[in-house]
Scaffold this motif. Structure first.
Motif, PDB file in Angstrom:
ATOM      1  N   ARG A  56      12.903  -7.303  -7.963  1.00 29.94           N
ATOM      2  CA  ARG A  56      11.552  -8.100  -9.948  1.00 29.94           C
ATOM      3  C   ARG A  56      10.709  -7.782  -8.807  1.00 29.94           C
ATOM      4  N   GLU A  59       8.509  -4.683  -8.442  1.00 30.23           N
ATOM      5  CA  GLU A  59       8.340  -4.007  -9.639  1.00 30.23           C
ATOM      6  C   GLU A  59       7.119  -4.844  -9.911  1.00 30.23           C
ATOM      7  N   GLU A  62       4.379  -4.209  -8.125  1.00 29.17           N
ATOM      8  CA  GLU A  62       3.651  -2.649  -8.619  1.00 29.17           C
ATOM      9  C   GLU A  62       3.374  -2.447  -9.998  1.00 29.17           C
ATOM     10  N   SER A  75      12.104   0.939  -6.108  1.00 29.87           N
ATOM     11  CA  SER A  75      12.240   1.003  -6.959  1.00 29.87           C
ATOM     12  C   SER A  75      12.351   2.726  -8.080  1.00 29.87           C
TER      13      SER A  75
END
Length: 698
Positions: A56, A59, A62, A75
Motif C-alpha cells: 500500500r 501504491e 506511486e 504494482s
DNA sequence: CAGCCTCGAGTTCT
DNA sequence: CTCGAGGCTG
C-alpha cells in the motif's frame, strides 16, 4: 531485508521526488524478496498484514509521483508463480494408466483381446504369446530423464501429460543413479518410488517423537516425502525406486519387455526381481495367486500385479485405447472392506441439475484412509441395494481411491427402519426434480433460477480444463456468488473494479486479492475450444468442445452456426450432425443452449470482456494420409481391421464406414465386395493391402 | 439392432 | 474411478 531507516514512516506528501524514487526502489526490492520467500521457498518472512502495508505504501507513493513508477514495480507485476512451488514438466511421451482387472476371467479376456487384435495370433491359436507378470508396487510413478548418461530431469506422473518437476528431490533417492554408464543419448526411465514397510514404521516413530505428523501408509509417506519443497527433507526419508518402463529413448533397449528390464538392470537401476514370463492364462493366474499369498511377507506394499505383452513390436502394434495401452493390464487384489453406519443421505445438485445422493458415513478407516462419504449414484442404485438411513453398510475403496458402498448388513437393521424415499424436489431451489423416461438421473428443473446449478456452472467455468483461473476454487466461487460479487462468467472479468470489496473480505488481504486478479487477467484470452468447454453446455465436454472448435474455427462462426442449426432442415444442422461423434442428442443440447435468450445475453456480456482466440490446428505428423478419408473393405491378411484403422488414424486420416465422393482411398483386402465396385464407379483410388502398408511405413 | 467404444458427469480424500 | 448415454460399426 530491513527498511531503509527513517524513510518508511514519513508522510507521503512530505517526500521529495528524490526520496520517493529511492524508496520506490527499496520497496520494489523488498517486496520481490518477500514474494520469493512466499512462493518459491514456501516460507513467508513477514506477516500478511505487514506485507500488505508495504504494497500500500508503494501504491501511495506511486499515486503521488506517477512519473516515478518503476518498470519492476510490484504494482505492475502480474501472474503468480506456480502454486505448489514446483515447475511443470511436459512428458515427452504421455505416461499412460492401465486398465484394471479383478477376476481370473478378466485375465482370460485380456489375453483373448490381444490374440484377437494381432492377426497372426488370431489365425493361429497355437502360436505362443509370452506375457510378463510383475508385482504392482504401491507407490508413486515417476519419470527420470537421462541425457548423455546424466540424470537431468525427474517428474511426477501428474495427469499423464504434464507432471511436476521434482528433480532435486529425486536426486536424493538412493536407487536413482546420478549417472548411468551408457551410450544412449536420451533415455527416460519410468518406475515407482516407494517406501518399505519397515522404513515407514521407523519414519513414523521418528515423526511421532518429533511431534510431527504421522503418515497413514507407506504410499502416503512416499508421496509426502517427494512433495517436499526442501530436498534436504526428502533426503532424510528412506525412499526407494523400482524401474519398470521407459518413455522417450534414442535407441531401442531390446526386443522384449523382459530384455529391456535386463538392460535397465545393467544400466544400474533397481528392477523388481519378482517377475515372471508367463506362456498361458493359467500361468498368469497362478502367478497372480502366488503373489497374493506372498503379499504380507514382501517388504513393501503391492496392490496387484501388472501383466504386459512381452514382445515390444507387438506392444507397439497393439497401441492404446484412450489413456490405457491395449498390451497391459493391472490385475488388482481385492480391496480392503470395512463396515460402518450410514447416518444420513445428502442430496447434491450438479451443474446440469442432476441430483445425486451421497451417503454420510460414520468415519471409518478403509485401506489406511478415513472415509466419511460415499456416492450412492442415483435413485435406482439406492433401491437396488435397499440402502436406508441408519443401516450398517459395507464400504470399500474402488481401485483403492473412491469409496463405494458394496451393500448393507441386513442382520443389523432395526425394526423401525423404512425404505428411503428419494426427494422429488430440488433441495436447493424447490423446483421439481424430474426424471426423463429411460434415464437414471433425476434433474432439478430449476435451470437458470437454481442457485446450486449456477454455482456449479461457475465452478466449472473456472476449472482446470476450462478457464483455469488459479486460486479461485470451489469455496471462493460459492462465497462470491452468495455475496453477489460474481453471478455470471462475465462478472469474473469485472472483479477488478471491486478490489476493495475483495480485499476487505474475511480471510482476504491485499496480496490474495492481487493474486486472484492477476490470475484472472492472465485468462482474458483463451482458445476457442477451452471457451466452448467452459460454457458447460450439456454433453459438451473437452473432446466435443475441441471437435466443435476444429470445425468452426472462430467464435463468431460457431455462434452463428449454432443459431442457424435450430432449423433441423437447414444446412447448418446438417453440417453440425455431420461431425463425427456429434449426433442428434448432442446437437439438440447445443441448439437448446443457443435458443435460450439468457444464454445469449451471458455470452455477449462475456465476449465484451474476453477475447476468444481462433482454433489453431495442432501440428500433425506430416504423412501422405493426413487429412484424407479412407475406407477399409475385405479381409486384411497382415493386420486386423481395428489395427489398420488405429494406424490410419494415428497418421491423421479419417476412417469412414462407406465409400462416397469424399473418400480419398479405399483399402481393399481379400474378397472385397460392393464397396470396391462403388469405389470404381465413383473413381475413388483403390489401394491394395501392400500399398497401404507402404503408405503407413513411409 | 446389438455390442463396442468414447465421452461426460458425478464423486473422495490428501 | 465408475456409471450411463450417445454414437458408430457390423
Amino acid at each position: 531485508m530491513s527498511a531503509p531507516g527513517g524513510l518508511r514512516d514519513r508522510d507521503v506528501d512530505a517526500l521529495s521526488a528524490e526520496e520517493a524514487a529511492a524508496e520506490l526502489a527499496a520497496l520494489a526490492d523488498e517486496i520481490a524478496g518477500h514474494d520469493r520467500a512466499y512462493y518459491q521457498d514456501d516460507a513467508p518472512a513477514i506477516a500478511d498484514a505487514d506485507y500488505d502495508r508495504l504494497r500500500r505504501r508503494n501504491e501511495a507513493i506511486e499515486a503521488r509521483f506517477p512519473q516515478l513508477v518503476r518498470a519492476d514495480s510490484p504494482s505492475r507485476r502480474i501472474g503468480a508463480p506456480p502454486a505448489g512451488g514446483f515447475a511443470k514438466v511436459v512428458h515427452s511421451r504421455p505416461m499412460l494408466s492401465l486398465n484394471n482387472g479383478f477376476t481370473d476371467a478378466d485375465l482370460a479376456e485380456f489375453v483373448a483381446g490381444v490374440r484377437r487384435y494381432l492377426k497372426e495370433l488370431a489365425d493361429d491359436p497355437s502360436r505362443p504369446l509370452a506375457i510378463m507378470g510383475e508385482p504392482k508396487i504401491d507407490g508413486l510413478a515417476v519419470a527420470l530423464r537421462y541425457e548423455d548418461g546424466r540424470f537431468v530431469v525427474g517428474a511426477t506422473r501428474g495427469d499423464g501429460i504434464e507432471g511436476e518437476d521434482i528433480t532435486a528431490n529425486l536426486r536424493t533417492v538412493r536407487d536413482v543413479p546420478d549417472r548411468i554408464d551408457d551410450t544412449l543419448s536420451v533415455i527416460e526411465v519410468r518406475g515407482e518410488v516407494y517406501m518399505t514397510r519397515a522404513d515407514f514404521e521407523s519414519l513414523n516413530e521418528r515423526q511421532r517423537d518429533a511431534g510431527a505428523k504421522v503418515f497413514a501408509n507407506p504410499r502416503n509417506a512416499a508421496a509426502g516425502s517427494l512433495r517436499q519443497l526442501d530436498p534436504m527433507v526428502t533426503a532424510s526419508r528412506p525412499l526407494r525406486f523400482f524401474a519398470y518402463a521407459w518413455g522417450e529413448i534414442s535407441t531401442p533397449l531390446a526386443d522384449t519387455h523382459h530384455g529391456a528390464l535386463d538392460r535397465l538392470t545393467r544400466l544400474g537401476f533397481a528392477v523388481n526381481p519378482i517377475a515372471r514370463l508367463c506362456g498361458s492364462v493359467e500361468e498368469m493366474v497362478a502367478f497372480y495367486h502366488e503373489l497374493a499369498a506372498q503379499r504380507s511377507e514382501l517388504p513393501y506394499d503391492i496392490d496387484g500385479c501388472v501383466f504386459k505383452v512381452d514382445r515390444l513390436d507387438w506392444q507397439e502394434r497393439l497401441g492404446a485405447v484412450s489413456r490405457a495401452p491395449r498390451w497391459a493390464i493391472a490385475q488388482k487384489f481385492a480391496a480392503e472392506r470395512a463396515e460402518t453406519r450410514l447416518s444420513a443421505i445428502r442430496i447434491q445438485v450438479g451443474r446440469t441439475g442432476t441430483v445425486t445422493p451421497v451417503a454420510e458415513l460414520e468415519p471409518v478407516t478403509v485401506g489406511g484412509v478415513v472415509v466419511s462419504r460415499a456416492t450412492l449414484h442415483n435413485e435406482d442404485e439406492i433401491a437396488r441395494k435397499d440402502v436406508r438411513v441408519g443401516d450398517t453398510v459395507i464400504v470399500q475403496r474402488a481401485g483403492d481411491v473412491i469409496p463405494q458402498i458394496i451393500g448393507i448388513v441386513a442382520a443389523r437393521r432395526g425394526d423401525d427402519s423404512e425404505p428411503y424415499r428419494f426427494p422429488e424436489h430440488c433441495p436447493e431451489c424447490g423446483s421439481l426434480a424430474v426424471r426423463e423416461p429411460g434415464e437414471v438421473a433425476r434433474r432439478c428443473s430449476g435451470g437458470l433460477i437454481c442457485p446450486a446449478q449456477a454455482v456449479e456452472r461457475l465452478i466449472h467455468f473456472v476449472s482446470r480444463g476450462a478457464y483455469d483461473i488459479e486460486g479461485f476454487g470451489d469455496r471462493h466461487v460459492a462465497a462470491f456468488y452468495r455475496d453477489g460479487l460474481v453471478r455470471s462468467p462475465a462478472d469474473i472479468f469485472r472483479l477488478h473494479r471491486r478490489v476493495a470489496e475483495i480485499r476487505d473480505r474475511e480471510g482476504w488481504g491485499e496480496r490474495s486479492a492481487a493474486n486472484l486478479l492477476a490470475a484472472i487477467e492472465q485468462r482474458r484470452r483463451v482458445p476457442l475450444d477451452r471457451f466452448i468447454y467452459a460454457l458447460g453446455i450439456r454433453q459438451v465436454g473437452e473432446a466435443t468442445a475441441r471437435l466443435l472448435a476444429r470445425t468452426y474455427q472462430s467464435y463468431d462462426g460457431w455462434r452463428e452456426a449454432m443459431i442457424a442449426a435450430a432449423d433441423p432442415a437447414g444446412e447448418a444442422y446438417a453440417e453440425l450432425t455431420a461431425i463425427d461423434q456429434i449426433g442428434p442428442a448432442v446437437a439438440a443440447d447445443l441448439i437448446a443452449f443457443f435458443r435460450e435468450p439468457h444464454n445469449l445475453e451471458a455470452l455477449d456480456a462475456l465476449t465484451e470482456e474476453v477475447t476468444v482466440e481462433d482454433y489453431v490446428m495442432p501440428a500433425a505428423r506430416a504423412s501422405s494420409l493426413s487429412g484424407k478419408t479412407v475406407v477399409f473393405t475385405g479381409v486384411l491378411s497382415t493386420m486386423t481391421r481395428s489395427e489398420a484403422k488405429a494406424q490410419a488414424e494415428a497418421l491423421g486420416a479419417k476412417v469412414a464406414g462407406s465409400v462416397s465422393a469424399k473418400t480419398d482411398y479405399l483399402i481393399a483386402g481379400a474378397d472385397a465386395g460392393s464397396k470396391a465396385a462403388k469405389a470404381r464407379a465413383l473413381g475413388v483410388r483403390t489401394l491394395s493391402e501392400a500399398e497401404f502398408r507402404d503408405l503407413i511405413a513411409g
